[in-house]
Motif scaffolding. Structure first.
Motif, PDB file in Angstrom:
ATOM      1  N   ARG A   1       1.544  46.842  10.842  1.00 28.84           N
ATOM      2  CA  ARG A   1       2.960  47.220  10.770  1.00 28.84           C
ATOM      3  C   ARG A   1       3.466  47.912  12.032  1.00 28.84           C
ATOM      4  NH1 ARG A   1       2.191  49.221   4.532  1.00 28.84           N
ATOM      5  NH2 ARG A   1       2.711  47.220   3.553  1.00 28.84           N
ATOM      6  N   MET A   2       2.576  48.129  12.999  1.00 28.81           N
ATOM      7  CA  MET A   2       2.993  48.761  14.251  1.00 28.81           C
ATOM      8  C   MET A   2       3.782  47.773  15.109  1.00 28.81           C
ATOM      9  SD  MET A   2      -0.356  50.833  15.547  1.00 28.81           S
ATOM     10  CE  MET A   2      -1.008  52.224  14.628  1.00 28.81           C
ATOM     11  N   PRO A   3       4.715  48.277  15.934  1.00 28.68           N
ATOM     12  CA  PRO A   3       5.347  47.407  16.939  1.00 28.68           C
ATOM     13  C   PRO A   3       4.280  46.821  17.861  1.00 28.68           C
ATOM     14  CG  PRO A   3       6.511  49.497  16.747  1.00 28.68           C
ATOM     15  CD  PRO A   3       5.254  49.637  15.942  1.00 28.68           C
ATOM     16  N   SER A   4       4.522  45.640  18.362  1.00 28.08           N
ATOM     17  CA  SER A   4       3.511  44.922  19.141  1.00 28.08           C
ATOM     18  C   SER A   4       3.007  45.727  20.335  1.00 28.08           C
ATOM     19  CB  SER A   4       4.076  43.586  19.630  1.00 28.08           C
ATOM     20  OG  SER A   4       4.394  42.781  18.525  1.00 28.08           O
ATOM     21  N   ASP A   5       3.958  46.319  21.100  1.00 31.07           N
ATOM     22  CA  ASP A   5       3.542  47.073  22.286  1.00 31.07           C
ATOM     23  C   ASP A   5       2.676  48.263  21.896  1.00 31.07           C
ATOM     24  OD1 ASP A   5       4.919  45.305  23.814  1.00 31.07           O
ATOM     25  OD2 ASP A   5       6.682  46.592  24.120  1.00 31.07           O
ATOM     26  N   GLU A   6       3.103  48.969  20.861  1.00 34.67           N
ATOM     27  CA  GLU A   6       2.346  50.136  20.416  1.00 34.67           C
ATOM     28  C   GLU A   6       0.971  49.729  19.922  1.00 34.67           C
ATOM     29  OE1 GLU A   6       1.595  54.200  19.371  1.00 34.67           O
ATOM     30  OE2 GLU A   6       2.905  53.165  20.779  1.00 34.67           O
ATOM     31  N   ARG A   7       0.935  48.598  19.240  1.00 32.10           N
ATOM     32  CA  ARG A   7      -0.336  48.097  18.698  1.00 32.10           C
ATOM     33  C   ARG A   7      -1.306  47.768  19.825  1.00 32.10           C
ATOM     34  NH1 ARG A   7       1.929  44.618  14.920  1.00 32.10           N
ATOM     35  NH2 ARG A   7       1.768  42.915  16.404  1.00 32.10           N
ATOM     36  N   ARG A   8      -0.803  47.089  20.857  1.00 33.08           N
ATOM     37  CA  ARG A   8      -1.660  46.728  21.982  1.00 33.08           C
ATOM     38  C   ARG A   8      -2.174  47.974  22.688  1.00 33.08           C
ATOM     39  NH1 ARG A   8       2.072  42.459  22.598  1.00 33.08           N
ATOM     40  NH2 ARG A   8       3.342  43.705  24.044  1.00 33.08           N
ATOM     41  N   ARG A   9      -1.276  48.953  22.858  1.00 33.71           N
ATOM     42  CA  ARG A   9      -1.693  50.178  23.528  1.00 33.71           C
ATOM     43  C   ARG A   9      -2.787  50.894  22.740  1.00 33.71           C
ATOM     44  NH1 ARG A   9      -1.031  55.429  23.484  1.00 33.71           N
ATOM     45  NH2 ARG A   9       0.269  55.404  21.610  1.00 33.71           N
ATOM     46  N   ARG A  10      -2.583  50.993  21.441  1.00 34.88           N
ATOM     47  CA  ARG A  10      -3.563  51.695  20.607  1.00 34.88           C
ATOM     48  C   ARG A  10      -4.878  50.908  20.509  1.00 34.88           C
ATOM     49  NH1 ARG A  10      -1.971  55.919  17.220  1.00 34.88           N
ATOM     50  NH2 ARG A  10       0.198  56.553  17.554  1.00 34.88           N
ATOM     51  N   ARG A  11      -4.763  49.602  20.506  1.00 39.52           N
ATOM     52  CA  ARG A  11      -5.984  48.797  20.461  1.00 39.52           C
ATOM     53  C   ARG A  11      -6.802  48.999  21.732  1.00 39.52           C
ATOM     54  NH1 ARG A  11      -5.264  42.483  19.978  1.00 39.52           N
ATOM     55  NH2 ARG A  11      -4.396  42.868  22.030  1.00 39.52           N
ATOM     56  N   GLY A  12      -6.111  49.065  22.877  1.00 38.19           N
ATOM     57  CA  GLY A  12      -6.827  49.313  24.120  1.00 38.19           C
ATOM     58  C   GLY A  12      -7.489  50.675  24.140  1.00 38.19           C
ATOM     59  N   ALA A  13      -6.737  51.682  23.655  1.00 36.13           N
ATOM     60  CA  ALA A  13      -7.307  53.032  23.604  1.00 36.13           C
ATOM     61  C   ALA A  13      -8.492  53.087  22.639  1.00 36.13           C
ATOM     62  CB  ALA A  13      -6.236  54.030  23.185  1.00 36.13           C
ATOM     63  N   LEU A  14      -8.354  52.375  21.529  1.00 38.70           N
ATOM     64  CA  LEU A  14      -9.446  52.342  20.553  1.00 38.70           C
ATOM     65  C   LEU A  14     -10.673  51.665  21.153  1.00 38.70           C
ATOM     66  CD1 LEU A  14     -10.603  52.731  17.705  1.00 38.70           C
ATOM     67  CD2 LEU A  14      -9.536  50.552  17.056  1.00 38.70           C
TER      68      LEU A  14
ATOM     69  N   ALA B   1     -11.967  57.447  14.828  1.00 36.83           N
ATOM     70  CA  ALA B   1     -11.183  56.852  15.919  1.00 36.83           C
ATOM     71  C   ALA B   1     -10.261  55.760  15.396  1.00 36.83           C
ATOM     72  CB  ALA B   1     -12.130  56.294  16.983  1.00 36.83           C
ATOM     73  N   GLY B   2     -10.762  54.947  14.477  1.00 36.33           N
ATOM     74  CA  GLY B   2      -9.939  53.883  13.914  1.00 36.33           C
ATOM     75  C   GLY B   2      -8.779  54.420  13.089  1.00 36.33           C
ATOM     76  N   LEU B   3      -9.058  55.427  12.246  1.00 36.18           N
ATOM     77  CA  LEU B   3      -7.996  55.998  11.415  1.00 36.18           C
ATOM     78  C   LEU B   3      -6.926  56.669  12.267  1.00 36.18           C
ATOM     79  CD1 LEU B   3     -10.224  57.518   8.571  1.00 36.18           C
ATOM     80  CD2 LEU B   3      -8.690  55.555   8.363  1.00 36.18           C
ATOM     81  N   GLU B   4      -7.351  57.364  13.309  1.00 39.54           N
ATOM     82  CA  GLU B   4      -6.379  58.016  14.183  1.00 39.54           C
ATOM     83  C   GLU B   4      -5.556  56.985  14.954  1.00 39.54           C
ATOM     84  OE1 GLU B   4      -8.871  60.580  16.476  1.00 39.54           O
ATOM     85  OE2 GLU B   4      -8.660  62.266  15.075  1.00 39.54           O
ATOM     86  N   ALA B   5      -6.201  55.903  15.384  1.00 38.74           N
ATOM     87  CA  ALA B   5      -5.472  54.854  16.101  1.00 38.74           C
ATOM     88  C   ALA B   5      -4.431  54.192  15.205  1.00 38.74           C
ATOM     89  CB  ALA B   5      -6.447  53.805  16.632  1.00 38.74           C
ATOM     90  N   ALA B   6      -4.680  54.201  13.891  1.00 40.19           N
ATOM     91  CA  ALA B   6      -3.758  53.581  12.944  1.00 40.19           C
ATOM     92  C   ALA B   6      -2.790  54.589  12.340  1.00 40.19           C
ATOM     93  CB  ALA B   6      -4.547  52.892  11.837  1.00 40.19           C
ATOM     94  N   ASN B   7      -2.741  55.812  12.909  1.00 41.74           N
ATOM     95  CA  ASN B   7      -1.843  56.864  12.415  1.00 41.74           C
ATOM     96  C   ASN B   7      -2.155  57.276  10.982  1.00 41.74           C
ATOM     97  OD1 ASN B   7      -0.302  57.332  14.711  1.00 41.74           O
ATOM     98  ND2 ASN B   7       1.144  55.679  14.238  1.00 41.74           N
ATOM     99  N   LEU B   8      -3.438  57.211  10.623  1.00 43.23           N
ATOM    100  CA  LEU B   8      -3.849  57.644   9.284  1.00 43.23           C
ATOM    101  C   LEU B   8      -4.612  58.955   9.404  1.00 43.23           C
ATOM    102  CD1 LEU B   8      -5.109  54.255   7.829  1.00 43.23           C
ATOM    103  CD2 LEU B   8      -2.988  55.431   7.245  1.00 43.23           C
ATOM    104  N   GLY B   9      -4.495  59.796   8.392  1.00 42.88           N
ATOM    105  CA  GLY B   9      -5.205  61.064   8.399  1.00 42.88           C
ATOM    106  C   GLY B   9      -6.694  60.866   8.220  1.00 42.88           C
ATOM    107  N   VAL B  10      -7.478  61.679   8.901  1.00 41.31           N
ATOM    108  CA  VAL B  10      -8.927  61.534   8.794  1.00 41.31           C
ATOM    109  C   VAL B  10      -9.447  62.031   7.458  1.00 41.31           C
ATOM    110  CG1 VAL B  10      -9.334  61.618  11.260  1.00 41.31           C
ATOM    111  CG2 VAL B  10      -9.272  63.744   9.959  1.00 41.31           C
TER     112      VAL B  10
END
Length: 567
Positions: free
Chosen positions: A291-304, A412-421
């Motif tokens: 559900r993330m915007p494409s740009d945000e998703r790509r950025r977070r995927r790279g960081a992840l 790391a995955g939960l934080e990248a997806a904006n979910l609480g740990v």
């Protein structure tokens, strides 16, 4: 509940979560039985097997002065009596005589579970077993670390647990730590102070100490029931009844009759709920990424990806450190065998004269092999105890380190997806038992009769015995040296499969966590044009199914439907 678990297994399959799929299958296997699973647990030599024998009214479970039980044994009502042993590599269980049970479940006859016993089921005609399945577990805290591992492995099947403690010494920190794990894995805890007859006039003081220790450590007010299993068995054999044991029996029977079904249902609901939480974490992770915007998703995927690479770099040294630890253990074991050889060589050669004086060649050969087996058997037993202790410590160390890395991956995955740990729901990591045997053929490497050929046989009696004594002395030294070499080879041979298995556990645990986390962002890849909405719909459907399963689990608790498929 069966329907709920089937749904959880299907969802796990769709999410490619093999861990959850296996857990769902194992839990479903336990449902058809209407019996309450009561795990008899405790430190080694607290008299757990003796207590089980008192419940059966028969000396069925082996007992002894040393840590004895090595395999968890399930005991249920059955008439006529029967014992079934399931081996790891055999399709059908073996039926054995009750008197042969010790050959499969004890350290003496099946050290480190070298036979590969997967489970033992005993069916016994005791009315005390109505509605109840007892699990006699190995003791924790002995030199046999694999026994501790087997005891902990029995906890997930526990609906209730009976912790056996004693007066000499009274309950200690290790037992209280174990009690915490029991409480976390079951719905009800009973505490039995066995060997109460050893407390004498101090019994009330010991009971108060035990009760207070449990209350402080677990924030749990439990009744501590004193009993002497040995005294109870003596009374049973005499056709009498032991008052303390009768009280324990009445307490358990009242619990089974009044709360057994609700306890069992609560146990299944708790375990199924934990499984649903894990699957919901996976679905939520994927939906959030999608559900993330494409740009945000790509950025977070790279960081992840960068974060996961860092965690991969942390994981690689684990295998190297494990190799180093096992290499040191192998050297320590081989040094131990060398020292035992130096210690025993002289005494072993001293048997040469008695062998030479024996008239029968068959008797000489049997005596020789018995001597060799006795000495090398002692080496092997002590080396196994040393290896088990070291491997147990090693397994705990790497399970803890690996668990930290696995949790970091999920975090790391939960934080990248904006979910609480706080949504983190991982499983316990366990390394496979070592199942060391260090076994080697003890048959002499050269025929004994070569020593007593026709030349020796033609000599006068006095001279013949002298010649044979010297030759037997040389042969005894030679065979003991050969046995030492075989044992050293057995050490290297047995440690290597455990190393490979442990390394695979490290790799597969990290690989599974990494793939589960990163796959959420891979499915959200814009390159898969037209697939995102479809995946969102599919994940949303799975999430709704999980909510429905959770509701059905709660409904089954309110309506007593755990044993059926009403849900």
């Amino acid at each position: 509940m069966l329907d709920a678990l089937a749904s959880l297994a299907e969802i796990a399959t769709e999410l490619s979560d093999t861990v959850s799929e296996k857990l769902a299958g194992e839990l479903a296997e336990q449902i058809p039985s209407a019996q309450l699973n009561l795990v008899v647990a405790g430190q080694f030599k607290r008299g757990k097997s003796s207590l089980v024998n008192a419940f059966l009214g028969a000396d069925l479970m082996p007992t002894g002065a040393l840590p004895l039980t090595g395999v968890t044994t399930g005991i249920r009502y059955g008439d006529p009596p029967a014992v079934e042993v399931r081996m790891r590599h055999e399709g059908r269980p073996r039926s054995i005589q009750p008197s042969d049970l010790q050959l499969y479940v004890t350290e003496q006859f099946n050290p480190s579970n070298a036979l590969g016993v997967e489970r033992v089921d005993v069916f016994w005609p005791s009315e005390r077993l109505r509605g109840l399945a007892l699990f006699d577990t190995p003791g924790v805290g002995s030199v046999y670390e694999h026994n501790t591992a087997a005891a902990f492995a029995a906890l997930p099947r526990a609906d209730a647990a009976l912790l056996v403690v004693g007066p000499e010494p009274p309950i200690g920190l290790e037992e209280l730590e174990y009690a915490r794990d029991i409480v976390a894995s079951s719905e009800k805890l009973f505490v039995v102070l066995n060997k109460s007859d050893l407390a004498g006039d101090s019994l009330d003081e010991v009971l108060d100490f035990t009760r207070g220790s449990v209350a402080r450590a677990l924030s749990l007010d439990v009744e501590v029931i004193p009993v002497s299993a040995t005294r109870a068995r003596r009374a049973q054999a005499a056709g009498a009844q032991d008052t303390e044991f009768a009280r324990l029996e009445a307490t358990l029977r009242r619990f089974v009759d009044e709360a057994g079904e609700s306890t069992r249902d609560a146990s299944f609901r708790r375990r199924a709920s934990l499984l649903a939480q894990r699957l919901n974490m996976l679905v939520s992770l994927r939906l959030s990424a999608l559900r993330m915007p494409s740009d945000e998703r790509r950025r977070r995927r790279g960081a992840l990806g960068d974060a996961l690479q860092t965690l991969d770099d942390r994981a690689r040294p684990l295998e190297l450190a494990l190799d180093d630890d096992l290499s040191r253990l192998a050297l320590r074991l081989q040094d131990f065998v060398e020292r035992q050889y130096d210690r025993d060589l002289g005494a072993f050669k001293s048997h040469a004269a008695s062998l030479a004086s024996m008239r029968s060649s068959a008797d000489r050969e049997r005596r020789f092999e018995a001597l060799l087996a006795g000495v090398v058997g002692e080496w092997r037993s002590q080396a196994l105890a040393l290896a088990d202790a070291q491997l147990g410590t090693c397994a705990q160390k790497y399970a803890r380190l690996l668990g930290e890395i696995e949790r970091s991956i999920w975090k790391a995955g939960l934080e990248a997806a904006n979910l609480g740990v706080d949504a983190l729901a991982t499983t316990d990591i366990a390394f496979s038992p070592a199942n060391l045997t260090l076994a080697a053929s003890l048959v002499p490497t050269s025929g004994l009769e070569l020593l007593i050929g026709f030349v020796v046989g033609a000599l006068p009696a006095g001279l013949r015995v002298g010649v044979m004594t010297r030759r037997y002395e040389r042969m005894l030294g030679s065979e003991l040296d050969a046995a030492k070499g075989k044992l050293r080879y057995g050490i290297s041979r047995d440690l290597d499969p455990w190393r490979r298995s442990a390394c695979e556990t490290i790799r597969s645990t990290i690989r599974h966590a990494r793939e589960s986390v990163f796959s959420a962002f891979e499915e959200a890849d814009p390159a898969r044009e037209g697939k995102e909405d479809e995946t969102i719909v599919r994940m949303g459907r799975l999430q709704r199914r999980l909510e429905a399963v959770h509701d059905s689990i709660e409904y089954s608790g309110a309506n007593g439907a755990v044993n059926g498929s009403e849900i």
